[in-house]
Write a protein that holds these residues in place. Structure first.
Motif, PDB file in Angstrom:
ATOM      1  N   ASP A  51       0.831  -1.208   0.000  1.00  0.00           N
ATOM      2  CA  ASP A  51       0.000   0.000   0.000  1.00  0.00           C
ATOM      3  C   ASP A  51       0.863   1.254   0.000  1.00  0.00           C
ATOM      4  OD1 ASP A  51      -2.674   1.353   0.359  1.00  0.00           O
ATOM      5  OD2 ASP A  51      -1.668   2.042   2.180  1.00  0.00           O
ATOM      6  N   VAL A  52       1.915   1.263   0.783  1.00  0.00           N
ATOM      7  CA  VAL A  52       2.826   2.417   0.818  1.00  0.00           C
ATOM      8  C   VAL A  52       3.430   2.654  -0.567  1.00  0.00           C
ATOM      9  CG1 VAL A  52       5.068   3.214   1.695  1.00  0.00           C
ATOM     10  CG2 VAL A  52       3.368   2.272   3.271  1.00  0.00           C
ATOM     11  N   GLY A  53       3.739   1.572  -1.265  1.00  0.00           N
ATOM     12  CA  GLY A  53       4.287   1.700  -2.607  1.00  0.00           C
ATOM     13  C   GLY A  53       3.293   2.261  -3.602  1.00  0.00           C
ATOM     14  N   GLY A  54       2.010   2.081  -3.317  1.00  0.00           N
ATOM     15  CA  GLY A  54       0.991   2.672  -4.174  1.00  0.00           C
ATOM     16  C   GLY A  54       0.110   1.683  -4.904  1.00  0.00           C
ATOM     17  N   MET A  55       0.225   0.386  -4.552  1.00  0.00           N
ATOM     18  CA  MET A  55      -0.552  -0.618  -5.280  1.00  0.00           C
ATOM     19  C   MET A  55      -1.702  -1.142  -4.440  1.00  0.00           C
ATOM     20  SD  MET A  55       0.776  -4.091  -7.124  1.00  0.00           S
ATOM     21  CE  MET A  55      -0.400  -5.358  -7.592  1.00  0.00           C
ATOM     22  N   ASP A  56      -2.882  -1.234  -5.042  1.00  0.00           N
ATOM     23  CA  ASP A  56      -4.054  -1.803  -4.385  1.00  0.00           C
ATOM     24  C   ASP A  56      -3.996  -3.323  -4.476  1.00  0.00           C
ATOM     25  OD1 ASP A  56      -6.957  -1.276  -3.314  1.00  0.00           O
ATOM     26  OD2 ASP A  56      -7.152  -2.806  -4.860  1.00  0.00           O
ATOM     27  N   ASP A  57      -4.038  -3.980  -3.342  1.00  0.00           N
ATOM     28  CA  ASP A  57      -3.869  -5.432  -3.289  1.00  0.00           C
ATOM     29  C   ASP A  57      -4.984  -6.169  -4.006  1.00  0.00           C
ATOM     30  OD1 ASP A  57      -2.725  -7.856  -2.612  1.00  0.00           O
ATOM     31  OD2 ASP A  57      -3.700  -7.943  -0.654  1.00  0.00           O
ATOM     32  N   VAL A  58      -6.185  -5.624  -4.005  1.00  0.00           N
ATOM     33  CA  VAL A  58      -7.348  -6.306  -4.586  1.00  0.00           C
ATOM     34  C   VAL A  58      -7.417  -6.098  -6.097  1.00  0.00           C
ATOM     35  CG1 VAL A  58      -9.862  -6.480  -4.597  1.00  0.00           C
ATOM     36  CG2 VAL A  58      -8.644  -6.148  -2.430  1.00  0.00           C
ATOM     37  N   SER A  59      -7.371  -4.846  -6.531  1.00  0.00           N
ATOM     38  CA  SER A  59      -7.530  -4.547  -7.955  1.00  0.00           C
ATOM     39  C   SER A  59      -6.237  -4.768  -8.748  1.00  0.00           C
ATOM     40  CB  SER A  59      -7.991  -3.105  -8.141  1.00  0.00           C
ATOM     41  OG  SER A  59      -6.947  -2.197  -7.810  1.00  0.00           O
ATOM     42  N   THR A  62      -1.940   0.309  -9.647  1.00  0.00           N
ATOM     43  CA  THR A  62      -0.982   1.159  -8.952  1.00  0.00           C
ATOM     44  C   THR A  62      -1.369   2.617  -9.156  1.00  0.00           C
ATOM     45  OG1 THR A  62       0.795  -0.457  -9.191  1.00  0.00           O
ATOM     46  CG2 THR A  62       1.458   1.826  -8.792  1.00  0.00           C
ATOM     47  N   ARG A  63      -1.384   3.366  -8.074  1.00  0.00           N
ATOM     48  CA  ARG A  63      -1.834   4.757  -8.117  1.00  0.00           C
ATOM     49  C   ARG A  63      -0.879   5.630  -8.927  1.00  0.00           C
ATOM     50  NH1 ARG A  63      -2.506   3.394  -2.721  1.00  0.00           N
ATOM     51  NH2 ARG A  63      -0.645   4.565  -2.091  1.00  0.00           N
ATOM     52  N   LYS A 205       5.250  17.905 -24.869  1.00  0.00           N
ATOM     53  CA  LYS A 205       5.083  16.961 -23.773  1.00  0.00           C
ATOM     54  C   LYS A 205       3.843  16.138 -24.083  1.00  0.00           C
ATOM     55  CE  LYS A 205       4.801  20.355 -20.896  1.00  0.00           C
ATOM     56  NZ  LYS A 205       5.015  21.412 -21.922  1.00  0.00           N
ATOM     57  N   ILE A 206       4.040  14.846 -24.391  1.00  0.00           N
ATOM     58  CA  ILE A 206       2.949  13.973 -24.814  1.00  0.00           C
ATOM     59  C   ILE A 206       2.717  12.924 -23.738  1.00  0.00           C
ATOM     60  CG2 ILE A 206       2.128  12.368 -26.571  1.00  0.00           C
ATOM     61  CD1 ILE A 206       4.057  13.753 -28.538  1.00  0.00           C
ATOM     62  N   ALA A 207       1.507  12.869 -23.218  1.00  0.00           N
ATOM     63  CA  ALA A 207       1.148  11.887 -22.201  1.00  0.00           C
ATOM     64  C   ALA A 207       0.343  10.754 -22.825  1.00  0.00           C
ATOM     65  CB  ALA A 207       0.331  12.548 -21.094  1.00  0.00           C
ATOM     66  N   VAL A 208       0.550   9.547 -22.322  1.00  0.00           N
ATOM     67  CA  VAL A 208      -0.220   8.386 -22.780  1.00  0.00           C
ATOM     68  C   VAL A 208      -0.907   7.731 -21.583  1.00  0.00           C
ATOM     69  CG1 VAL A 208       1.170   7.923 -24.833  1.00  0.00           C
ATOM     70  CG2 VAL A 208       1.861   6.933 -22.642  1.00  0.00           C
ATOM     71  N   LEU A 209      -1.978   6.999 -21.879  1.00  0.00           N
ATOM     72  CA  LEU A 209      -2.842   6.449 -20.830  1.00  0.00           C
ATOM     73  C   LEU A 209      -2.676   4.942 -20.655  1.00  0.00           C
ATOM     74  CD1 LEU A 209      -6.053   8.530 -21.600  1.00  0.00           C
ATOM     75  CD2 LEU A 209      -4.268   8.998 -19.887  1.00  0.00           C
ATOM     76  N   THR A 210      -1.509   4.413 -21.004  1.00  0.00           N
ATOM     77  CA  THR A 210      -1.233   2.985 -20.813  1.00  0.00           C
ATOM     78  C   THR A 210      -0.510   2.726 -19.497  1.00  0.00           C
ATOM     79  OG1 THR A 210       0.648   3.398 -22.286  1.00  0.00           O
ATOM     80  CG2 THR A 210      -1.228   2.218 -23.206  1.00  0.00           C
ATOM     81  N   GLY A 211      -0.372   3.784 -18.691  1.00  0.00           N
ATOM     82  CA  GLY A 211       0.321   3.650 -17.416  1.00  0.00           C
ATOM     83  C   GLY A 211      -0.581   3.965 -16.252  1.00  0.00           C
ATOM     84  N   THR A 212      -0.046   4.687 -15.282  1.00  0.00           N
ATOM     85  CA  THR A 212      -0.799   4.969 -14.060  1.00  0.00           C
ATOM     86  C   THR A 212      -1.493   6.324 -14.086  1.00  0.00           C
ATOM     87  OG1 THR A 212       1.208   5.861 -13.041  1.00  0.00           O
ATOM     88  CG2 THR A 212       0.735   3.526 -12.679  1.00  0.00           C
ATOM     89  N   GLY A 213      -1.078   7.208 -14.991  1.00  0.00           N
ATOM     90  CA  GLY A 213      -1.692   8.525 -15.063  1.00  0.00           C
ATOM     91  C   GLY A 213      -3.054   8.491 -15.718  1.00  0.00           C
ATOM     92  N   THR A 214      -3.831   9.525 -15.475  1.00  0.00           N
ATOM     93  CA  THR A 214      -5.162   9.671 -16.065  1.00  0.00           C
ATOM     94  C   THR A 214      -5.221  10.991 -16.827  1.00  0.00           C
ATOM     95  OG1 THR A 214      -6.072  10.848 -14.157  1.00  0.00           O
ATOM     96  CG2 THR A 214      -6.157   8.427 -14.105  1.00  0.00           C
TER      97      THR A 214
END
Length: 237
Positions: A51-59, A62-63, A205-214
């Motif tokens: 959780d501290v690292g940022g990952m939800d154990d159930v879903s 990663t945030r 600056k080009i962002a993609v949505l295949t990672g953790t960002g929204t």
């Protein structure tokens, strides 16, 4: 977001995880293993560190901009030790670096990378990868997916160009390929990547949505937000 101008772009610098690779599919199992290593057999601590690292154990998600999503092995080690891991920080960093190197074998690409990089190279663009991962892991990924021959530059957190979100990796790329930072497009999936582009003076600056960002987290910082890297090809001159 602004109206992007691709006419000045001569070189493209890509983030790796979440950009070239789909983040949750590639790094979910790796993050679980990182927490297990850091917890050293303590199941309660392992769940806390995940959780501290940022990952939800159930879903398994990663945030955005969390320790796992944006940090280097050294950053993650420091964070997990601060959260209760009994391992020495330097020892844990070495263990995580080795884990992340092995992770290349399980990565899920965001596109058919050899063809994608080959087409960009054929159009005359200089290409690089800059990641918070270690340089050996980046090169292992490039070898596994057969695009190493198209790269003009590779930088990890241990390559001597500084770490994200500092501008050093992009500035080093620009110097290496002989262009100004304004002629470089920075492509990534989180705020760190966008800040690299901003602080270095990147042309786009080009962002993609295949990672953790929204879209919500990235659009205030990006010139353009795309579903994945393949859409870049249709926009470049």
């Amino acid at each position: 977001m602004t109206n992007p101008d691709f006419s000045v772009i001569k070189a493209i610098l890509f983030d790796k995880d979440g950009t070239l690779l789909r983040y949750d599919e590639s790094w979910g199992p790796v993050n679980r293993e990182a927490a297990r290593i850091a917890a050293a057999g303590d199941a309660v601590l392992e769940a806390k560190l995940l959780d501290v690292g940022g990952m939800d154990d159930v879903s398994g998600h990663t945030r955005a901009d969390s320790l796992f999503a944006a940090g280097s092995a050294a950053d993650i080690a420091r964070g997990l030790v601060a959260a209760g891991s009994k391992l020495d920080t330097d020892d844990l960093t070495l263990k995580l670096d080795a884990l992340f190197l092995r992770a290349a074998d399980y990565s899920v690409p965001a596109a058919e990378l050899a063809g994608f990089f080959g087409r960009l190279k054929a159009r005359g663009f200089k290409l690089g990868v800059a990641s918070s991962d270690n340089e050996a892991a980046i090169r292992a990924t490039a070898d596994r997916f057969d695009f190493a021959q198209y790269l003009d530059f590779v930088a990890g957190y241990d390559s001597g160009h500084g770490v994200k979100p500092e501008p050093g990796m992009l500035l080093a790329f620009a110097r290496a390929v002989g262009f100004e930072p304004r002629q470089v497009a920075m492509v990534g999936d989180n705020k760190h990547d966008m800040h690299v582009g901003l602080s270095a003076g990147a042309g786009l600056k080009i962002a993609v949505l295949t990672g953790t960002g929204t879209t919500e987290t990235l659009s205030p910082l990006a010139d353009l937000v795309l579903a994945d890297i393949t859409l870049i090809e249709d926009l470049l001159p």
